[in-house]
Design a protein around this motif. Structure first.
Motif, short mmCIF file in Angstrom:
data_model
loop_
_atom_site.label_atom_id
_atom_site.label_comp_id
_atom_site.label_asym_id
_atom_site.label_seq_id
_atom_site.Cartn_x
_atom_site.Cartn_y
_atom_site.Cartn_z
N SER A 90 0.80 -1.22 0.00
CA SER A 90 0.00 0.00 0.00
C SER A 90 0.84 1.28 0.00
CB SER A 90 -0.94 0.02 1.21
OG SER A 90 -0.19 0.06 2.42
N LEU A 152 -14.04 -4.27 -3.54
CA LEU A 152 -13.38 -3.14 -2.90
C LEU A 152 -12.70 -2.22 -3.91
CD1 LEU A 152 -11.83 -4.95 0.20
CD2 LEU A 152 -13.67 -3.25 0.23
N PHE A 155 -14.73 0.56 -5.23
CA PHE A 155 -15.12 1.66 -4.34
C PHE A 155 -13.93 2.41 -3.74
CE2 PHE A 155 -18.76 -1.16 -4.43
CZ PHE A 155 -19.84 -0.29 -4.47
N PHE A 156 -12.78 1.75 -3.68
CA PHE A 156 -11.64 2.37 -3.01
C PHE A 156 -10.39 2.32 -3.88
CE2 PHE A 156 -14.33 0.42 0.33
CZ PHE A 156 -14.71 1.57 1.00
N GLN A 157 -9.43 3.17 -3.54
CA GLN A 157 -8.15 3.19 -4.23
C GLN A 157 -7.39 1.91 -3.90
OE1 GLN A 157 -4.76 3.77 -3.32
NE2 GLN A 157 -3.99 4.57 -5.28
N LEU A 160 -5.47 1.25 -0.54
CA LEU A 160 -6.32 0.97 0.62
C LEU A 160 -6.85 -0.46 0.57
CD1 LEU A 160 -7.79 1.82 3.18
CD2 LEU A 160 -9.62 2.78 1.74
N VAL A 161 -7.18 -0.93 -0.62
CA VAL A 161 -7.68 -2.29 -0.77
C VAL A 161 -6.62 -3.30 -0.34
CG1 VAL A 161 -8.49 -4.03 -2.42
CG2 VAL A 161 -9.29 -1.66 -2.60
N ARG A 261 -21.01 3.04 -8.84
CA ARG A 261 -19.69 2.51 -9.16
C ARG A 261 -19.81 1.46 -10.25
NH1 ARG A 261 -15.54 5.43 -6.46
NH2 ARG A 261 -16.48 6.27 -4.57
#
Length: 411
Positions: A90, A152, A155-157, A160-161, A261
């Motif tokens: 990350s 995920l 919805f997320f960068q 972060l996933v 999304r």
């Protein structure tokens, strides 16, 4: 099951799920890394392949370390190390950092199978039942973690996933720290009298035994089984490293709206293929119990070769034929494992099973990791048709070796 067996089943089942979850989630990040680092498929194939290779290259040593330092410690180190490595993804900023991180992940992942399987074989009274739960844990992980990553990522960068995906590893470590079970050799697992076994072998003595037992393995049918594992490993890594990217690039797979999304339909197809693998493993186990493993292995490779050859033509026809081919691929790719494990039990003396599995994972995950690089090169220079032509040729070679095994078994 007794409490001791139940605790071992929970602990190793979680660890197995963590291993396969991370292993099959990595390809979902490949399309992102290709774009982010602006590298070719060949380069990224080498990078990912290096990480996967260490899983197998360190496997024989991992078995020795489990003998000396205890299986539970090695499983905890493995799952914790895999989780920390994914957390490190990350924050990385370069291809060099990605390479180092994936190699550390591979080294930590290499500890799992030899230590987890030895824990079960030595300490569980109902080994068959515990192994069944262990396999089920791996199957659940290989479906749930990649599917969670797909959702995920919508919805997320991605950074972060990668961090969120460390949760299963953290859970496994916590369970391992608090769960209690007997980590000594059970009567069911002991095939030798106490006078022939060393309770606390030294590292030097264990390494000496590895050299001696290796000489007995490198003769007869095991050599053929080992060669098949290497070729299958090339196929396994070759198809899975870039399959999410291949499916996503197909025009027939459009994005699917989930609220505001979008999720790539190709990645959903990839997750479905992994789900089918659960039924393939179950079927392979049943067939190997009721029939000849050599014949079952040959049939598996023939079916896998046909499915691989049909991938590109099916993708040109439409969604339904392609999905049918993906179902066949998922089924037969995972049908291989229980059949191959049965062959090892038939071709290797009981006292060498642990070492033989170390070498098998060396071939499957270590040498077989070259499949990632092969896939990257063929995609760069020949595209998807070239990739599946190469993969089909690998299954033909596997089938040829399986024919030799069948002939040997008939003598």
């Amino acid at each position: 099951m007794k409490n001791n067996d139940s605790s071992i089943a929970v602990f190793t089942g979680l660890g197995h799920g963590v291993f396969h979850g991370f292993e099959l989630a990595i390809p979902l990040f490949v399309p992102i890394w290709l774009s982010m680092f602006d590298v070719s498929a060949t380069t990224l194939g080498l990078v990912v392949g290096a990480g996967y290779a260490l899983i197998g290259l360190f496997a024989p040593l991992a078995g020795v370390l489990a003998d000396v330092y205890g299986s539970k410690r090695l499983v905890l180190l493995s799952t914790g190390g895999m989780g920390l490595s994914f957390a490190a993804l990350s924050v990385l900023q370069s291809v060099a950092a990605l390479t180092v991180t994936l190699m550390i992940w591979g080294a930590m992942a290499s500890l799992y199978h030899p230590s987890g399987l030895s824990l079960i074989s030595r300490s569980a009274e109902q080994r068959g039942t515990v192994l069944a739960y262990h396999g089920a844990g791996g199957n659940v992980g290989m479906v749930v973690v990649p599917l969670a990553a797909i959702v995920l990522l919508a919805f997320f960068q991605w950074r972060l996933v990668a961090l969120l995906l460390t949760a299963p590893a953290a859970i496994c470590v916590i369970v391992g720290l608090f769960v209690s079970f007997d980590d000594t050799v059970s009567e069911a697992a002991s095939a030798q009298p106490d006078s022939d076994r060393t309770a606390n072998p030294t590292l030097v003595a264990s390494l000496r035994n590895v050299v001696m037992n290796t000489r007995t393995l490198l003769i007869g049918g095991f050599v053929l089984v080992f060669a098949i594992q290497i070729l299958y490993g090339v196929y396994y890594r070759g198809i899975f490293t870039f399959l999410p990217d291949v499916l996503t690039d197909l025009p027939m797979f459009e994005t699917v709206a989930v609220g505001d999304r979008e999720i790539e339909a190709g990645q959903i197809a990839y997750s479905g293929l992994l789900l089918v693998g659960i039924f393939g493993q179950y079927t392979g186990g049943k067939i190997s119990d009721r029939g000849r493993s050599e014949t079952a292995l040959l049939g598996t490779f023939i079916a896998l070769g046909i499915a691989s050859a049909l991938f590109v033509p099916a993708s040109a026809i439409g969604v339904a034929p392609l999905l049918a081919v993906c179902v066949a691929l998922g089924f037969f790719i995972y049908m291989f494992a229980p059949i191959a494990q049965s062959l090892i039990a038939e071709y290797v003396p009981a006292e060498s099973h642990g070492l033989s599995f170390g070498y098998i994972y060396l071939g499957l995950f270590g040498i077989g990791a070259v499949g990632s690089a092969v896939a990257g090169v063929t995609l760069d220079y020949g595209g998807t048709p070239a990739l599946f032509t190469v993969l089909t040729c690998v299954t033909v070679l596997c089938a040829g070796l399986a024919v030799v095994l069948v002939a040997r078994s008939n003598d």
